[in-house]
Design a protein around this motif. Structure first.
Motif, PDB file in Angstrom:
ATOM      1  N   GLU A 147       0.864  -1.181   0.000  1.00 41.95           N
ATOM      2  CA  GLU A 147       0.000   0.000   0.000  1.00 41.95           C
ATOM      3  C   GLU A 147       0.896   1.225   0.000  1.00 41.95           C
ATOM      4  OE1 GLU A 147      -3.913   1.233   2.503  1.00 41.95           O
ATOM      5  OE2 GLU A 147      -2.131   0.836   3.697  1.00 41.95           O
ATOM      6  N   LYS A 148       0.538   2.183  -0.839  1.00 43.86           N
ATOM      7  CA  LYS A 148       1.233   3.471  -0.824  1.00 43.86           C
ATOM      8  C   LYS A 148       0.319   4.456  -0.115  1.00 43.86           C
ATOM      9  CE  LYS A 148       3.970   3.286  -5.073  1.00 43.86           C
ATOM     10  NZ  LYS A 148       4.057   3.750  -6.474  1.00 43.86           N
ATOM     11  N   PRO A 149       0.606   4.751   1.132  1.00 41.77           N
ATOM     12  CA  PRO A 149      -0.302   5.626   1.895  1.00 41.77           C
ATOM     13  C   PRO A 149      -0.469   6.987   1.233  1.00 41.77           C
ATOM     14  CG  PRO A 149       1.317   4.602   3.336  1.00 41.77           C
ATOM     15  CD  PRO A 149       1.752   4.324   1.938  1.00 41.77           C
ATOM     16  N   ALA A 150       0.563   7.434   0.538  1.00 38.28           N
ATOM     17  CA  ALA A 150       0.480   8.737  -0.117  1.00 38.28           C
ATOM     18  C   ALA A 150      -0.577   8.764  -1.210  1.00 38.28           C
ATOM     19  CB  ALA A 150       1.842   9.110  -0.693  1.00 38.28           C
ATOM     20  N   GLY A 151      -0.944   7.563  -1.717  1.00 35.95           N
ATOM     21  CA  GLY A 151      -1.926   7.490  -2.801  1.00 35.95           C
ATOM     22  C   GLY A 151      -3.336   7.839  -2.360  1.00 35.95           C
ATOM     23  N   GLN A 152      -3.600   7.732  -1.053  1.00 35.05           N
ATOM     24  CA  GLN A 152      -4.917   8.077  -0.492  1.00 35.05           C
ATOM     25  C   GLN A 152      -6.080   7.451  -1.244  1.00 35.05           C
ATOM     26  OE1 GLN A 152      -4.800  12.330   0.012  1.00 35.05           O
ATOM     27  NE2 GLN A 152      -3.611  12.112   1.877  1.00 35.05           N
ATOM     28  N   SER A 153      -6.046   6.133  -1.296  1.00 29.21           N
ATOM     29  CA  SER A 153      -7.076   5.377  -1.997  1.00 29.21           C
ATOM     30  C   SER A 153      -8.449   5.561  -1.359  1.00 29.21           C
ATOM     31  CB  SER A 153      -6.699   3.900  -1.966  1.00 29.21           C
ATOM     32  OG  SER A 153      -7.794   3.111  -2.343  1.00 29.21           O
ATOM     33  N   PRO A 154      -9.495   5.719  -2.176  1.00 29.30           N
ATOM     34  CA  PRO A 154     -10.850   5.792  -1.632  1.00 29.30           C
ATOM     35  C   PRO A 154     -11.337   4.423  -1.148  1.00 29.30           C
ATOM     36  CG  PRO A 154     -10.896   5.852  -4.036  1.00 29.30           C
ATOM     37  CD  PRO A 154      -9.456   5.885  -3.636  1.00 29.30           C
ATOM     38  N   VAL A 155     -10.709   3.357  -1.627  1.00 26.93           N
ATOM     39  CA  VAL A 155     -11.065   2.004  -1.192  1.00 26.93           C
ATOM     40  C   VAL A 155      -9.921   1.453  -0.350  1.00 26.93           C
ATOM     41  CG1 VAL A 155     -11.729  -0.309  -1.956  1.00 26.93           C
ATOM     42  CG2 VAL A 155     -12.292   1.679  -3.372  1.00 26.93           C
ATOM     43  N   ARG A 156     -10.189   1.110   0.907  1.00 30.74           N
ATOM     44  CA  ARG A 156      -9.144   0.602   1.786  1.00 30.74           C
ATOM     45  C   ARG A 156      -9.087  -0.915   1.737  1.00 30.74           C
ATOM     46  NH1 ARG A 156      -6.583   4.123   4.982  1.00 30.74           N
ATOM     47  NH2 ARG A 156      -5.110   2.446   4.639  1.00 30.74           N
ATOM     48  N   PRO A 157      -7.891  -1.488   1.556  1.00 28.06           N
ATOM     49  CA  PRO A 157      -7.770  -2.947   1.623  1.00 28.06           C
ATOM     50  C   PRO A 157      -8.009  -3.452   3.044  1.00 28.06           C
ATOM     51  CG  PRO A 157      -5.660  -1.919   1.030  1.00 28.06           C
ATOM     52  CD  PRO A 157      -6.637  -0.815   1.239  1.00 28.06           C
ATOM     53  N   ASP A 158      -8.576  -4.651   3.170  1.00 23.85           N
ATOM     54  CA  ASP A 158      -8.785  -5.261   4.483  1.00 23.85           C
ATOM     55  C   ASP A 158      -7.484  -5.838   5.027  1.00 23.85           C
ATOM     56  OD1 ASP A 158     -11.892  -5.272   4.574  1.00 23.85           O
ATOM     57  OD2 ASP A 158     -11.367  -6.015   2.583  1.00 23.85           O
TER      58      ASP A 158
END
Ligand code: IMP
Ligand code: MG
Length: 191
Positions: A147-158
């Motif tokens: 995961e790239k936290p900087a990407g700020q995904s609207p969908v969070r992986p479990d």
């Protein structure tokens, strides 16, 4: 520092069988990856229970993670493949996602775990979740190796294997213009 042909590895711990003119910095070794995947498998089985799990491998990047996760999971597992292309050969997300290989079996009523290599902007996952919802699985969880936290995904992986910074990474399924997917470790491209 080690030089193998024109490939330089920092720190030197693994001799690669590629010489593609890139400098790589190892972030997670093969041993660290194996330990983390085993822990994720235990967690997934504990959360989802003893029933059959359908691992949905997102091609191409998810192929090694899926193989390792499948072998680490106790109990019944089905494997499905969904091919998506999200980047072209660039280092930046284009936002355009294309299905290159569709499912061959219905996932209706199944306990699905989407197995992705990395979540950056999350645009790929967002698109995928819509595609999958239309096929009525019983549940959908997401396992992303990185995961790239900087990407700020609207969908969070479990489930997440490791976090990486805002750098381009290769290996363990991840490519740079189709190269380096076969590296057994995760490395950042230095140049
Ligand atoms: P997203 O749509 O921005 O979340 O990007 C997801 C996809 O882009 C991943 O499944 C990868 O195929 C690719 N990707 C994102 N970051 C990297 C990287 O650092 N190295 C290699 N591929 C990446
Ligand atoms: Mg991918």
């Amino acid at each position: 520092m080690t030089a193998v042909g024109d490939l330089v590895i920092l720190p030197s711990q693994i001799v690669p069988h590629v010489s593609d003119g890139a400098t790589l910095r190892v972030l997670y070794t093969q041993e660290q990856i194996a330990e983390r995947v085993a822990a994720l498998a235990r967690q997934i089985r504990a959360d989802l229970g003893p029933e059959e799990i359908t691992l949905l491998c997102i091609l191409k990047g998810g192929f090694l993670f899926t193989g390792d996760l499948a072998r680490a999971l106790d109990g019944p597992v089905h494997i499905e493949f969904l091919g998506v292309q999200s980047y072209g050969d660039e280092m930046h997300s284009s936002g355009a996602v294309r299905i290159t290989h569709d499912l061959t079996r219905p996932i209706e009523g199944r306990r699905v775990v989407v197995v992705e290599d990395i979540v950056d902007t999350g645009l790929t996952l967002k698109y995928l979740m819509n595609v999958l919802a239309a096929r009525h699985p019983e549940s959908v969880h997401i396992a992303a190796f990185l995961e790239k936290p900087a990407g700020q995904s609207p969908v969070r992986p479990d489930y997440v294997g490791f976090s990486v910074g805002d750098e381009f990474v290769v290996g363990y399924g991840l490519d740079w213009a189709q190269r380096f997917r076969n590296l057994p470790y995760i490395a950042a491209v230095v140049r």
